[in-house]
Design a protein around this motif. Structure first.
Motif, mmCIF file in Angstrom:
data_model
loop_
_atom_site.group_PDB
_atom_site.id
_atom_site.type_symbol
_atom_site.label_atom_id
_atom_site.label_comp_id
_atom_site.label_asym_id
_atom_site.label_seq_id
_atom_site.Cartn_x
_atom_site.Cartn_y
_atom_site.Cartn_z
ATOM 1 N N LEU A 55 38.204 45.874 79.113
ATOM 2 C CA LEU A 55 37.413 45.003 78.233
ATOM 3 C C LEU A 55 37.212 45.631 76.859
ATOM 4 O O LEU A 55 37.371 44.965 75.832
ATOM 5 C CB LEU A 55 36.055 44.693 78.874
ATOM 6 C CG LEU A 55 36.093 43.807 80.114
ATOM 7 C CD1 LEU A 55 34.713 43.772 80.772
ATOM 8 C CD2 LEU A 55 36.564 42.416 79.763
ATOM 9 N N LYS A 56 36.870 46.913 76.829
ATOM 10 C CA LYS A 56 36.670 47.603 75.554
ATOM 11 C C LYS A 56 37.954 47.628 74.734
ATOM 12 O O LYS A 56 37.937 47.403 73.521
ATOM 13 C CB LYS A 56 36.176 49.039 75.793
ATOM 14 C CG LYS A 56 34.735 49.133 76.209
ATOM 15 C CD LYS A 56 34.339 50.586 76.418
ATOM 16 C CE LYS A 56 32.889 50.719 76.828
ATOM 17 N NZ LYS A 56 32.514 52.120 77.047
ATOM 18 N N ASN B 254 35.936 48.182 82.761
ATOM 19 C CA ASN B 254 35.200 48.363 81.508
ATOM 20 C C ASN B 254 36.137 48.790 80.372
ATOM 21 O O ASN B 254 36.035 48.290 79.251
ATOM 22 C CB ASN B 254 34.076 49.377 81.716
ATOM 23 C CG ASN B 254 33.080 49.381 80.601
ATOM 24 O OD1 ASN B 254 32.860 48.377 79.938
ATOM 25 N ND2 ASN B 254 32.456 50.530 80.386
ATOM 26 N N TRP B 255 37.046 49.693 80.665
ATOM 27 C CA TRP B 255 37.979 50.158 79.639
ATOM 28 C C TRP B 255 38.922 49.038 79.210
ATOM 29 O O TRP B 255 39.265 48.937 78.036
ATOM 30 C CB TRP B 255 38.791 51.334 80.158
ATOM 31 C CG TRP B 255 38.021 52.618 80.172
ATOM 32 C CD1 TRP B 255 36.663 52.783 80.152
ATOM 33 C CD2 TRP B 255 38.561 53.932 80.224
ATOM 34 N NE1 TRP B 255 36.340 54.116 80.199
ATOM 35 C CE2 TRP B 255 37.483 54.842 80.246
ATOM 36 C CE3 TRP B 255 39.846 54.417 80.286
ATOM 37 C CZ2 TRP B 255 37.674 56.211 80.304
ATOM 38 C CZ3 TRP B 255 40.039 55.784 80.343
ATOM 39 C CH2 TRP B 255 38.957 56.668 80.346
ATOM 40 N N ASP C 70 34.127 59.907 80.189
ATOM 41 C CA ASP C 70 33.194 58.782 80.109
ATOM 42 C C ASP C 70 32.149 58.946 81.195
ATOM 43 O O ASP C 70 32.322 59.719 82.129
ATOM 44 C CB ASP C 70 33.961 57.473 80.283
ATOM 45 C CG ASP C 70 33.238 56.250 79.713
ATOM 46 O OD1 ASP C 70 32.094 56.388 79.231
ATOM 47 O OD2 ASP C 70 33.832 55.163 79.751
ATOM 48 N N HIS D 252 34.892 50.385 88.235
ATOM 49 C CA HIS D 252 34.038 50.052 87.094
ATOM 50 C C HIS D 252 34.657 50.558 85.789
ATOM 51 O O HIS D 252 34.744 49.811 84.807
ATOM 52 C CB HIS D 252 32.644 50.645 87.275
ATOM 53 C CG HIS D 252 31.807 50.546 86.043
ATOM 54 N ND1 HIS D 252 31.036 49.444 85.767
ATOM 55 C CD2 HIS D 252 31.644 51.390 85.000
ATOM 56 C CE1 HIS D 252 30.436 49.624 84.599
ATOM 57 N NE2 HIS D 252 30.778 50.801 84.127
ATOM 58 N N VAL E 27 28.751 56.656 83.373
ATOM 59 C CA VAL E 27 27.989 55.443 83.627
ATOM 60 C C VAL E 27 26.884 55.788 84.625
ATOM 61 O O VAL E 27 27.074 56.641 85.494
ATOM 62 C CB VAL E 27 28.906 54.315 84.173
ATOM 63 C CG1 VAL E 27 29.486 54.666 85.530
ATOM 64 C CG2 VAL E 27 28.169 52.990 84.244
#
Length: 139
Positions: free
Chosen positions: A95-96, A92-93, A72, A88, A74
């Motif tokens: 949430l995804k 983020n993962w 990944d 981060h 960013v």
């Protein structure tokens, strides 16, 4: 080759492989990998690498994650360190993955969400482990 050299060579090969994965991921996103910021990047074999790489076209910097997890990236905007980048990615993962779990009934997608949650939890633990970031604090 001595027995001591074997693990070192394996680790160096693993690092090269992760760097190649990071560069390939950038290229797949239409970004041309350029300068690597070695002092800011972090290598935590055999789990993950966090590379800070400048995209050579526009000069934007990215944090690129690779290792025993999905690759990944960013933009480095407002992310000042590898430790912050790992935090981060972890958040983020999570949430995804939760979004996938709520909206999908596809078995493959749900398995991927479970993988993301597992790796996000591991990243969160690593991010909180001060021993892994001692060099960063001293920089």
């Amino acid at each position: 080759m001595t027995e001591q050299q074997q693990p070192q060579m394996q680790e160096q090969q693993w690092i090269r492989t992760q760097f190649q994965k990071a560069n390939r991921h950038m290229a797949e996103k239409g970004l041309i990998p350029g300068k690597v910021y070695d002092k800011e990047s972090r290598v935590l074999p055999p789990y993950l690498t966090l590379w800070k790489i400048m995209e050579s076209g526009k000069g934007q910097k990215y944090w690129v994650l690779s290792g025993d997890l999905p690759t990944d990236l960013v933009e480095d905007t407002h992310i000042k360190s590898a430790r912050e980048a790992l935090r981060h990615f972890s958040l983020n993962w999570q949430l995804k993955a939760e979004n996938i779990r709520r909206t999908s009934t596809d078995k493959t997608q749900l398995q991927f969400a479970a993988l993301m949650i597992s790796r996000a939890e591991s990243m969160a633990q690593m991010q909180m482990d001060d021993r892994l970031w001692a060099a960063e604090a001293g920089a």
